[in-house]
Design a protein around this motif. Structure first.
Motif, short mmCIF file in Angstrom:
data_model
loop_
_atom_site.label_atom_id
_atom_site.label_comp_id
_atom_site.label_asym_id
_atom_site.label_seq_id
_atom_site.Cartn_x
_atom_site.Cartn_y
_atom_site.Cartn_z
N ASN A 1 42.62 36.23 46.70
CA ASN A 1 41.49 36.77 47.45
C ASN A 1 40.23 36.68 46.59
OD1 ASN A 1 39.67 38.21 48.91
ND2 ASN A 1 40.58 40.20 48.45
N TYR A 2 39.36 35.78 46.95
CA TYR A 2 38.13 35.63 46.19
C TYR A 2 37.03 36.52 46.78
CZ TYR A 2 40.59 31.69 44.21
OH TYR A 2 41.52 30.91 43.59
N ALA A 3 37.45 37.66 47.26
CA ALA A 3 36.53 38.68 47.77
C ALA A 3 35.74 38.10 48.95
CB ALA A 3 35.59 39.19 46.70
N ASN A 4 34.86 37.22 48.62
CA ASN A 4 34.14 36.51 49.67
C ASN A 4 34.33 35.03 49.37
OD1 ASN A 4 32.31 35.18 51.19
ND2 ASN A 4 30.54 36.36 50.52
N ILE B 1 30.73 33.94 40.08
CA ILE B 1 32.05 34.51 39.76
C ILE B 1 32.34 34.37 38.27
CG2 ILE B 1 34.56 34.13 40.00
CD1 ILE B 1 34.15 33.50 42.91
N ASP C 1 30.05 36.62 36.12
CA ASP C 1 30.52 38.01 36.18
C ASP C 1 31.76 38.20 35.32
OD1 ASP C 1 28.50 38.55 37.91
OD2 ASP C 1 29.74 38.81 39.69
N TYR D 1 41.34 36.07 41.65
CA TYR D 1 40.11 36.82 41.47
C TYR D 1 40.38 38.30 41.68
CZ TYR D 1 35.44 38.63 42.29
OH TYR D 1 34.29 39.37 42.24
N ASN D 2 39.88 39.08 40.74
CA ASN D 2 39.99 40.53 40.87
C ASN D 2 38.58 41.11 40.88
OD1 ASN D 2 39.80 43.22 39.33
ND2 ASN D 2 41.97 43.16 39.82
N TYR D 3 38.32 42.00 41.79
CA TYR D 3 36.96 42.48 41.98
C TYR D 3 36.34 43.04 40.70
CZ TYR D 3 32.93 44.89 43.84
OH TYR D 3 31.65 45.31 44.06
N SER D 4 37.13 43.77 39.90
CA SER D 4 36.53 44.35 38.69
C SER D 4 36.67 43.46 37.46
CB SER D 4 37.12 45.74 38.41
OG SER D 4 38.50 45.63 38.13
#
Lengths: 186, 186
Positions: A17-20, A28, A31, A167-170
């Protein structure tokens, strides 16, 4: 085809899940590197884009650039230090769903990738294709180029030899997990 | 004072010849790195100076920078790969004959030097003082800063803990000789 150990590459893509999905790859990675820096895990920086300055003026003793143009990097965009090792990579994106065109890699960048391998650095590409993000190790890329006549890397090759990133959001993109693997740093 | 092995540092200064004593340190280092690259000895690049772009326009589909300013580097100016190791350094020049003012090193650069040491990279300064050029190893610099209250490093300290570099017209500055030493690469 080429032989390469890839036992870790068997993954389920359903949990990715690449968030968006439209999220910019460079954002990405930036970050992620900021996270790695803040948590003192690795020191990876994006090199500034080189510019050719045409005209400079002075205002209040400060230099102001009045005319300049963007030049192209002869190396890769990101480099740094992780567990005492030199790391360098570039982020590449393709809209093609079936292959990654090698025209995305400048000839001087390709030469540089070969040099980094020769000098025992860790070098790779992070490739965004089909909404997924893969790490393709430099030696695998070079093997393909040296052994195939094609002008693009088939998606099947990337799936087989690349490492699917999560991908991890944090925490961002988990690319260091595979740097550990390809660099023998485990 | 600090203890540090420095048996190799006993050198005669009379053989030092920087071709032209007024030669710009940055030019000397750039020439040296070009030599190292051409002879496939090391891959060391100067990072482009980061800029803040204020205004961009398009001419014939090409981006032209119409207004920008130079920003300061939060890392050191040079980094790269040598014998599989991560190397980073900065070139500093002082007109003072008696000491090297620590104000020449930005706080974020100092923080970065500590980080590179912590992550087992090789980090140092190349300091031009009194017409001579020295390599000062990062840990020696940090030891000085952490143990002395002075705002500048006395020339005597640089002579004692630094490595006096020699310049050769065709090969440039012999700084890798001491990188071999401080990095345990011999």
């Amino acid at each position: 085809m080429l032989n390469y150990p890839n036992q870790i590459k068997k993954q389920y893509t359903k949990n990715i899940n690449y968030a968006n999905r439209g999220m910019d790859l460079e954002a990405i990675i930036n970050d992620t590197n900021e996270y790695l820096l803040e948590h003192d895990i690795a020191l990876i920086y994006k090199k500034p884009t080189p510019i050719g300055v045409v005209k400079v003026s002075y205002h209040d003793n400060k230099q102001v650039i009045d005319k300049a143009y963007f030049a192209s990097q002869s190396t890769l965009d990101y480099n740094g230090l992780y567990k005492g090792k030199y790391i360098e990579f570039d982020a590449k994106h393709t809209n093609s769903r079936t292959s990654f065109p090698l025209s995305n890699i400048h000839p001087h960048q390709l030469k540089h990738i070969r040099s980094v391998i020769r000098h025992n650095g860790i070098v790779f590409l992070i490739i965004q294709i089909n909404g997924l993000i893969y790490l393709l190790n430099g030696p695998d890329l070079i093997n393909f180029i040296d052994n195939e006549k094609r002008k693009s890397i088939p998606y099947e090759f990337i799936k087989e030899y690349g490492y699917l990133l999560e991908y991890n959001y944090s925490k961002g993109l988990n690319y260091l997990k595979y740097v550990d693997l390809i660099g023998g740093l485990l």
